[in-house]
Enzyme design. Structure first.
Site, short mmCIF file in Angstrom:
data_model
loop_
_atom_site.label_atom_id
_atom_site.label_comp_id
_atom_site.label_asym_id
_atom_site.label_seq_id
_atom_site.Cartn_x
_atom_site.Cartn_y
_atom_site.Cartn_z
N ASN A 3 -12.23 -8.98 7.77
CA ASN A 3 -10.92 -9.59 7.99
C ASN A 3 -10.99 -10.72 9.02
O ASN A 3 -10.31 -11.75 8.87
CB ASN A 3 -9.88 -8.55 8.44
N SER A 14 -3.81 -11.76 3.58
CA SER A 14 -2.53 -11.30 4.13
C SER A 14 -2.07 -12.23 5.26
O SER A 14 -0.87 -12.44 5.44
CB SER A 14 -2.67 -9.86 4.64
N ASN A 54 -9.59 -13.90 7.14
CA ASN A 54 -8.15 -14.14 7.31
C ASN A 54 -7.81 -15.41 8.09
O ASN A 54 -7.00 -16.22 7.60
CB ASN A 54 -7.49 -12.91 7.93
N LEU A 83 0.82 -1.21 0.00
CA LEU A 83 0.00 0.00 0.00
C LEU A 83 0.86 1.27 0.00
O LEU A 83 0.56 2.24 -0.70
CB LEU A 83 -0.94 -0.03 1.22
N LYS A 92 -14.77 -3.43 8.14
CA LYS A 92 -13.57 -4.04 7.55
C LYS A 92 -12.99 -5.08 8.52
O LYS A 92 -12.54 -6.15 8.10
CB LYS A 92 -12.54 -2.93 7.23
N GLU A 110 -1.29 -10.99 11.97
CA GLU A 110 -1.96 -9.89 12.68
C GLU A 110 -3.12 -10.40 13.54
O GLU A 110 -4.00 -9.62 13.91
CB GLU A 110 -2.47 -8.85 11.67
N ARG A 164 2.89 -6.28 -3.55
CA ARG A 164 4.28 -5.86 -3.71
C ARG A 164 5.05 -6.92 -4.48
O ARG A 164 5.03 -8.10 -4.10
CB ARG A 164 4.89 -5.63 -2.33
O1 KPL Z 1 -7.80 -7.40 3.58
C1 KPL Z 1 -7.71 -8.57 3.28
C2 KPL Z 1 -6.50 -9.29 3.75
O2 KPL Z 1 -6.07 -10.23 3.11
O3 KPL Z 1 -5.94 -8.85 4.78
C3 KPL Z 1 -8.81 -9.26 2.53
C4 KPL Z 1 -9.99 -8.33 2.45
C5 KPL Z 1 -9.19 -10.54 3.22
C6 KPL Z 1 -8.42 -9.53 1.09
O4 KPL Z 1 -7.47 -10.53 0.97
#
Ligand code: KPL
Length: 335
Positions: free
Chosen positions: A207, A282, A211, A22, A203, A294, A143
């Protein structure tokens, strides 16, 4: 002065802190739009590559090559900036916070582009709350290496004060206008919100549902839609997140759709899974690379905030334990 340069200049000096996907995306596109931007990365090695090779953003609408002044975290700032855009992982926030404070001087504002919960308290030790903002974005970026990022999907970005309501006439969402304008000019569909917390928690719910399950099962996001056995688990996750948000005074149902909030959150989860079907979350990528995940800032934070408020969040707590166990087994790290 052309309109483009005037608008870009109105936002003032910007430092993007963080050389991940990002951070590279924002710095590259902002520089190409004429903004006065610099990129602050953790290591001298990445800084040196950025200085030698420039930054490259590969997007569907073409490749952008930008020369962005690059600094390492240990380098002194080239003067105070109006805006710091903080784009690091939660685990780097404690180290990044003093770096951001040094770049901000006494009056600059910080916008945190982070997943999950926990950074607000750390940042508030370094920057007054009235100067702290958050961004929630659905832009997709990957990246490729230290100087190259792939802009994988266009999305929307919302910005707002971390603590709504108490900023005085010059602060709050109104102060964001010049930054919103330059982000739009850089190609990001952006708007300012007086209260960003509903977006942050929605959000977070997405996640928390996607995740840990993708990380535990080792599957891309789209697989969660096909596995009907997981749907009750995902529903329970978002219900618990919604209950904790409500206990913290955050109203998640701000659009007049009428469906119960858990249904709408689950719809959002499925929509993200479909839109990012081939992506590895992620958290799955962190596990695969041997990086800490995380989890403590996602399901772990939901479980501990629930406990603090006398609520139960057993599904989030269990998912957090399972991911910690997997981290320990895969990387020999203590849970
Ligand atoms: O933000 C994301 C992450 O991988 O952390 C999502 C929304 C699940 C997209 O991969």
């Amino acid at each position: 002065m052309t309109r483009k340069v005037k608008e870009a200049a109105a936002a003032g000096r910007i430092a993007v802190v963080g050389g991940g996907s990002l951070g590279l995306l924002l710095a590259g596109r902002l520089a190409a739009a004429g903004a006065d931007v610099r990129l602050v990365v953790r290591t001298a090695a990445q800084r040196d590559r950025l200085r030698a090779e420039g930054l490259c953003v590969e997007a569907v609408d073409g490749t952008i090559r930008a020369c962005v002044p690059a600094f390492a975290a240990a380098d002194p700032p080239d003067g105070p900036v109006e805006w710091v855009l903080l784009c690091v992982k939660q685990r780097h926030v404690a180290d990044a916070a003093p770096v951001c404070a040094a770049w901000l001087g006494g009056t600059g504002r910080l916008v945190a582009w982070l997943n999950g919960l926990g950074h607000e308290e750390v940042l508030a030790r370094w920057v007054e709350e009235a100067r702290l903002y958050a961004a929630v974005t659905t832009e997709g970026a990957l990246r490729m290496d230290a100087v190259r990022v792939h802009h994988t999907g266009r999305g929307e970005t919302h910005l707002g004060p971390m603590k709504p309501g108490g900023e005085g006439p010059a602060g709050g969402a109104a102060a964001l206008s010049p930054l919103v304008a330059v982000l739009r000019r850089a190609g990001f569909a952006t708007c300012a919100k007086p209260d960003i917390r509903p977006r942050m928690w929605r959000k977070l719910a997405v996640n928390c549902a996607i995740n840990p399950l993708t990380a535990l099962l080792g599957v891309p996001n789209g697989a969660l839609v096909d596995a009907a056995e997981l749907h009750p688990v995902m529903r329970a996750v978002v219900e618990e997140v919604a209950a904790v948000a409500a206990a913290e005074g955050v109203v998640l149902g701000d659009d007049p759709v009428g469906a119960p909030i858990a249904d709408r959150l689950l719809d959002e989860v499925f929509a993200v899974c479909r839109r990012t079907a081939a992506n590895r979350s992620s958290m799955l990528q962190d596990l695969e690379r041997g990086h800490p995940t995380e989890i403590a800032h996602l399901n772990g934070a939901v479980a501990s905030r629930a406990a603090r408020r006398g609520l139960a969040a057993p599904v989030n707590a269990t998912l957090a334990q399972l991911v910690r166990a997997k981290e320990a087994l895969v990387h020999g790290r203590k849970g």
